[in-house]
Design an enzyme around this catalytic site. Sequence first.
Site, PDB file in Angstrom:
ATOM      1  CE  LYS A 126      -3.636   1.983   3.052  1.00 53.53           C
ATOM      2  NZ  LYS A 126      -4.241   1.935   4.371  1.00 53.53           N
ATOM      3  CB  SER A 201      -7.585   3.762   3.422  1.00 52.45           C
ATOM      4  OG  SER A 201      -6.631   3.041   4.450  1.00 52.45           O
ATOM      5  CB  SER A 225      -7.616   1.055   6.379  1.00 51.10           C
ATOM      6  OG  SER A 225      -8.254   2.208   6.547  1.00 51.10           O
TER       7      SER A 225
END
Length: 536
Positions: A126, A201, A225
């Site tokens: 990420k 996220s 997330s």
Amino acid sequence: MEITLRILQLIFKCIYVVVYSILNTFLKRKGPPTIPPIRNQLITFPLVDVIKLMRQRKLKSQDLVKAYIERIKEVEPHINAVVQDRFESALEDAKRADGLIAKTTDSNLPALFNRYTLLGIPFTVKESCGLKGMPFRVGSRQRAHMICSENGEVVSNVIAAGGIPLLVSITPEYCFSMETNPATQKSCLNVYDSRRTAGGSSGGEGALNGAGASLFGIGSDIGGSIRIPSLFNGVFGHKPTGGVVSVAGHFPYSGEENGKQYFQGGPITRFGRDLGLLMQVMAGKNAQKLDLLTPVVTKDVKIFYSMGFDGLNGLLHKSTEQDIQFSILLALKFLKNHGCKIELASMKMFKDSMEISIAGLLMLKEFPYLIQSENPNKVRQHLLELCKSLIGKSEYTKEAIIFDLFRIANGFMPAANVKKYKREIQILKNKFTKMLGNDSVLLFPTLPMPALHHNTSALALWNIDYTMIFNIIGLPCTHIPMGLNKDGLPVGFQVIAAPYKDRLCIQIAAELEAAFSGWTVPTPHELEPLDDSIRF
Ligand SMILES: *[C@@H]1O[C@H](CO)[C@@H](O)[C@H](O)[C@H]1NC(C)=O
Ligand SMILES: *[C@@H]1O[C@H](CO)[C@@H](O)[C@H](O)[C@H]1NC(C)=O
């Protein structure tokens, strides 16, 4: 309970119900997923098997890295998950790993692999977790030219173990959203239905792993997330015990003690059986606190369950969809037959789950704001910016502005009450930890609904305490995928244990993966025979 906040929650629940009944009535049923089938068998092996083959010199890092690079190129047009790749450098890293293995004698090989657990293993990161030399925009136009100068701590643990990063994946602006709608590139699409979001996220990681284009990903979780994109894309995701997997070097970051407790890095993967090994690596020197190598006897784990928050708190949230409830029931039936004790949990102690979650978030003073300003009326300024974003006239995204707004408006609560809820954090943690003890877990929805339609997450945000409350009280949680619902969307739930009992969650994940489908392929495989050079 806070009246203003809860009235807002009820209003948004009603809008959600109306919007979704319209969407469900007027949208045609979705067609089959557009993700191309997996052809290369190497992509179907879990990490634990790949490592065995490499140790037996039956598999080369270069072949594995090439296979994943091809897979990423093939699925990327269907999911928009990549910020930037480093494929050429990754192939060089793989060549170096193969060279090292080739020149090591058979007798020294075990020591080499003990030193480098993930030698030659490709993975994805990420973007916000920080990969040196790669973009560090985190979905924000203000950061469009930022390059990461130092590996984040969890990333550096995986690289130190020999892992080879392939790319950095997309996030929402500042990671402030449960859908991945950055200001800097196209929205990330759900693997099972492109009309829906991949979640957030860690949306890019959710989509890449759900599409079978990553062996594992590094995600981060401060309010769901890791778990939400795992739910939406049908994969496993683990949010570790507070303070165990550091995200130092992440953007955004809060280095204060509470920030270190709430905000954790963790794995996202198609394979539940890989979670233990991945946690061992990601936790670095904290891994010993988790005692991951001590085997867990499944039948000795006591199972609490709940289909959602109860009482008035439950009514104000969206009710848990039937298919998600059914996935919990299926798991309970299996675990009961396995010899586990089952008990319905009372969720009364969570009656202020929303208020306590927000109070926890408000304690993070070092966490950056999206809009830096000296404007005395910040709330008004944010509302104005929100209107601009709705008509495409703002440089910020609406989801991130809403998140900011929550913080500057003190969660729509009077300051004195926020203080009271802050004090309740520790009390709740103690009570709930005592209920779980050393040998119990709770099965609980990750969210009450599966993957959302694009641009509707603000309506569902009012259920974020389903995941966030466990960040604030610091408990480990694993999202477990349990197949698809009647609309072909992944469903599943989270398993929660007492602090440092991550291995209980991970054991239940592996057990249910073996018994049920685990990750369900979005498109049936069309496997081809392996190259002659790779024969087992
Ligand atoms: C849980 O385990 C710890 C040590 O591992 C022990 O000190 C504690 O008493 C145990 N608690 C219960 C409720 O069994
Ligand atoms: C969501 O809305 C934004 C504008 O707020 C738009 O730019 C974006 O394309 C939308 N996403 C999708 C997938 O429709």
